[in-house]
Design a protein around this motif. Structure first.
Motif, PDB file in Angstrom:
ATOM      1  N   GLU A  69      41.932  -6.446  51.529  1.00 12.52           N
ATOM      2  CA  GLU A  69      41.480  -7.827  51.662  1.00 12.52           C
ATOM      3  C   GLU A  69      41.101  -8.462  50.326  1.00 12.52           C
ATOM      4  OE1 GLU A  69      38.265  -7.674  54.409  1.00 12.52           O
ATOM      5  OE2 GLU A  69      39.520  -7.146  56.122  1.00 12.52           O
ATOM      6  N   LYS A  70      40.957  -7.646  49.283  1.00  8.28           N
ATOM      7  CA  LYS A  70      40.541  -8.174  47.986  1.00  8.28           C
ATOM      8  C   LYS A  70      41.682  -8.927  47.318  1.00  8.28           C
ATOM      9  CE  LYS A  70      36.525  -6.178  48.358  1.00  8.28           C
ATOM     10  NZ  LYS A  70      35.315  -6.981  48.657  1.00  8.28           N
ATOM     11  N   THR A  71      41.335 -10.018  46.674  1.00  6.35           N
ATOM     12  CA  THR A  71      42.344 -10.837  45.983  1.00  6.35           C
ATOM     13  C   THR A  71      42.030 -11.030  44.501  1.00  6.35           C
ATOM     14  OG1 THR A  71      41.168 -12.870  46.617  1.00  6.35           O
ATOM     15  CG2 THR A  71      42.927 -12.095  48.090  1.00  6.35           C
ATOM     16  N   SER A  72      40.870 -10.547  44.054  1.00  4.87           N
ATOM     17  CA  SER A  72      40.509 -10.672  42.641  1.00  4.87           C
ATOM     18  C   SER A  72      39.818  -9.396  42.179  1.00  4.87           C
ATOM     19  CB  SER A  72      39.584 -11.878  42.422  1.00  4.87           C
ATOM     20  OG  SER A  72      38.373 -11.715  43.123  1.00  4.87           O
ATOM     21  N   ASP A  73      39.801  -9.182  40.869  1.00  6.27           N
ATOM     22  CA  ASP A  73      39.173  -7.999  40.272  1.00  6.27           C
ATOM     23  C   ASP A  73      39.648  -6.726  40.976  1.00  6.27           C
ATOM     24  OD1 ASP A  73      37.648  -6.622  38.481  1.00  6.27           O
ATOM     25  OD2 ASP A  73      35.723  -7.025  39.446  1.00  6.27           O
ATOM     26  N   ILE A  74      40.952  -6.631  41.162  1.00  5.29           N
ATOM     27  CA  ILE A  74      41.537  -5.571  41.974  1.00  5.29           C
ATOM     28  C   ILE A  74      41.257  -4.186  41.393  1.00  5.29           C
ATOM     29  CG2 ILE A  74      43.681  -4.641  42.931  1.00  5.29           C
ATOM     30  CD1 ILE A  74      42.719  -7.256  44.201  1.00  5.29           C
ATOM     31  N   LEU A  75      41.297  -4.037  40.076  1.00  3.81           N
ATOM     32  CA  LEU A  75      41.092  -2.722  39.478  1.00  3.81           C
ATOM     33  C   LEU A  75      39.714  -2.164  39.828  1.00  3.81           C
ATOM     34  CD1 LEU A  75      42.713  -3.096  35.937  1.00  3.81           C
ATOM     35  CD2 LEU A  75      43.593  -1.846  37.916  1.00  3.81           C
ATOM     36  N   THR A  76      38.683  -3.011  39.732  1.00  6.49           N
ATOM     37  CA  THR A  76      37.333  -2.563  40.085  1.00  6.49           C
ATOM     38  C   THR A  76      37.256  -2.183  41.555  1.00  6.49           C
ATOM     39  OG1 THR A  76      36.282  -3.899  38.363  1.00  6.49           O
ATOM     40  CG2 THR A  76      34.903  -3.240  40.221  1.00  6.49           C
ATOM     41  N   HIS A 122      23.357  -7.249  48.644  1.00  4.35           N
ATOM     42  CA  HIS A 122      24.277  -8.366  48.799  1.00  4.35           C
ATOM     43  C   HIS A 122      23.523  -9.647  49.116  1.00  4.35           C
ATOM     44  CE1 HIS A 122      27.656  -5.481  49.140  1.00  4.35           C
ATOM     45  NE2 HIS A 122      26.772  -4.738  49.778  1.00  4.35           N
ATOM     46  N   GLU A 123      24.134 -10.765  48.765  1.00  5.86           N
ATOM     47  CA  GLU A 123      23.600 -12.042  49.227  1.00  5.86           C
ATOM     48  C   GLU A 123      23.718 -12.102  50.751  1.00  5.86           C
ATOM     49  OE1 GLU A 123      21.985 -14.073  47.589  1.00  5.86           O
ATOM     50  OE2 GLU A 123      22.568 -13.971  45.490  1.00  5.86           O
ATOM     51  N   ASP A 124      22.820 -12.833  51.382  1.00  6.35           N
ATOM     52  CA  ASP A 124      22.776 -12.866  52.839  1.00  6.35           C
ATOM     53  C   ASP A 124      24.092 -13.309  53.462  1.00  6.35           C
ATOM     54  OD1 ASP A 124      20.210 -12.105  52.520  1.00  6.35           O
ATOM     55  OD2 ASP A 124      19.288 -13.974  53.145  1.00  6.35           O
ATOM     56  N   ASP A 125      24.823 -14.201  52.789  1.00 11.56           N
ATOM     57  CA  ASP A 125      26.053 -14.742  53.367  1.00 11.56           C
ATOM     58  C   ASP A 125      27.315 -14.118  52.766  1.00 11.56           C
ATOM     59  OD1 ASP A 125      25.725 -15.790  50.875  1.00 11.56           O
ATOM     60  OD2 ASP A 125      26.245 -17.848  51.404  1.00 11.56           O
ATOM     61  N   ASP A 126      27.163 -13.017  52.014  1.00 11.80           N
ATOM     62  CA  ASP A 126      28.317 -12.390  51.375  1.00 11.80           C
ATOM     63  C   ASP A 126      28.118 -10.878  51.369  1.00 11.80           C
ATOM     64  OD1 ASP A 126      30.476 -11.607  49.934  1.00 11.80           O
ATOM     65  OD2 ASP A 126      30.016 -12.767  48.138  1.00 11.80           O
ATOM     66  N   ALA A 127      28.631 -10.223  52.395  1.00 12.95           N
ATOM     67  CA  ALA A 127      28.434  -8.780  52.542  1.00 12.95           C
ATOM     68  C   ALA A 127      29.437  -7.961  51.729  1.00 12.95           C
ATOM     69  CB  ALA A 127      28.533  -8.392  54.013  1.00 12.95           C
ATOM     70  N   LEU A 128      30.396  -8.616  51.078  1.00 13.70           N
ATOM     71  CA  LEU A 128      31.444  -7.889  50.386  1.00 13.70           C
ATOM     72  C   LEU A 128      31.162  -7.694  48.903  1.00 13.70           C
ATOM     73  CD1 LEU A 128      34.638  -9.447  52.019  1.00 13.70           C
ATOM     74  CD2 LEU A 128      33.520  -7.281  52.582  1.00 13.70           C
ATOM     75  N   ASN A 129      30.390  -8.590  48.292  1.00 18.59           N
ATOM     76  CA  ASN A 129      30.171  -8.521  46.851  1.00 18.59           C
ATOM     77  C   ASN A 129      28.701  -8.271  46.540  1.00 18.59           C
ATOM     78  OD1 ASN A 129      32.938  -9.237  45.991  1.00 18.59           O
ATOM     79  ND2 ASN A 129      32.479 -11.166  47.021  1.00 18.59           N
TER      80      ASN A 129
END
Length: 202
Positions: A69-76, A122-129
């Motif tokens: 599902e990731k579209t940016s910073d793929i290497l990390t 994580h920020e409350d509205d962003d569980a992925l980053n």
């Protein structure tokens, strides 16, 4: 034990000092060695995970789906997925190791029973980053504001190794893999990790 050492030698519990002590003991640069090994092994690990994901159930599916599902910073994100998938692949239990909470949660409640863990906030509205990644030992945050899970994993391993702390039973094979494969430290390892190393060399 950790609290006693922290009281007597507080400087050890800093990123710089952990790196220096690890280098003194092993003659290896902690972050450089770990990142170099990730560059080599991440593509091979991810291929293994995808080839055998059916054998590991929903947990491995979730790790790989999150990566896809990731579209940016793929290497990390690939490195993060490789590290999150490693304990699943070697049949360890991550339930008390990879901890998460939102920025509005009370961290103490999440980590109080954790012996050895990595906490992602994580920020409350962003569980992925994650906005903060921390290293936890004996229910206390030892290092925080680390940039990513890979860096946290390296410093946690370095701290356990330099302090000669036994690897947690639930994550033993994961840390053994990091020691024997990623850092090439020690001449003996379990059959499980020898098998993994062989697979990674194919």
């Amino acid at each position: 034990m950790v609290s006693e050492v922290q009281e007597r030698w507080p400087a050890l519990f800093s990123c710089e000092q952990i790196s220096q002590e690890f280098c003194r003991i092993t003659s290896k640069d902690l972050l450089e060695s770990f990142r170099g090994s990730l560059d080599i092994y991440v593509p091979r690990l991810l291929r293994l995970y995808r080839a055998r994901k059916g054998a590991f159930g929903q947990k491995m599916e979730d790790v790989l789906d999150a990566l896809d599902e990731k579209t940016s910073d793929i290497l990390t994100h690939r490195k993060t997925a490789a590290l999150r998938g490693l304990p699943i692949f070697v049949r360890d239990d991550t339930s008390k190791f990879f901890l998460q909470c939102s920025a509005s949660d009370t961290e103490e409640q999440v980590i109080r029973d954790a012996t050895v863990a990595i906490l992602s906030v994580h920020e409350d509205d962003d569980a992925l980053n994650a906005v903060n990644v921390a290293v936890v030992l004996e229910g206390a945050i030892i290092l925080q504001d680390l940039p990513d899970l890979c860096t946290a994993f390296a410093y946690l391993f370095g701290l356990l190794y330099t302090m000669n702390i036994d690897y947690p039973k639930e994550m033993f094979y994961t840390f053994e893999a990091v020691q024997c494969i990623f850092f090439d430290l020690g001449s003996r390892c379990s059959q499980r990790i020898r098998s993994l190393r062989t697979k990674l060399q194919l």
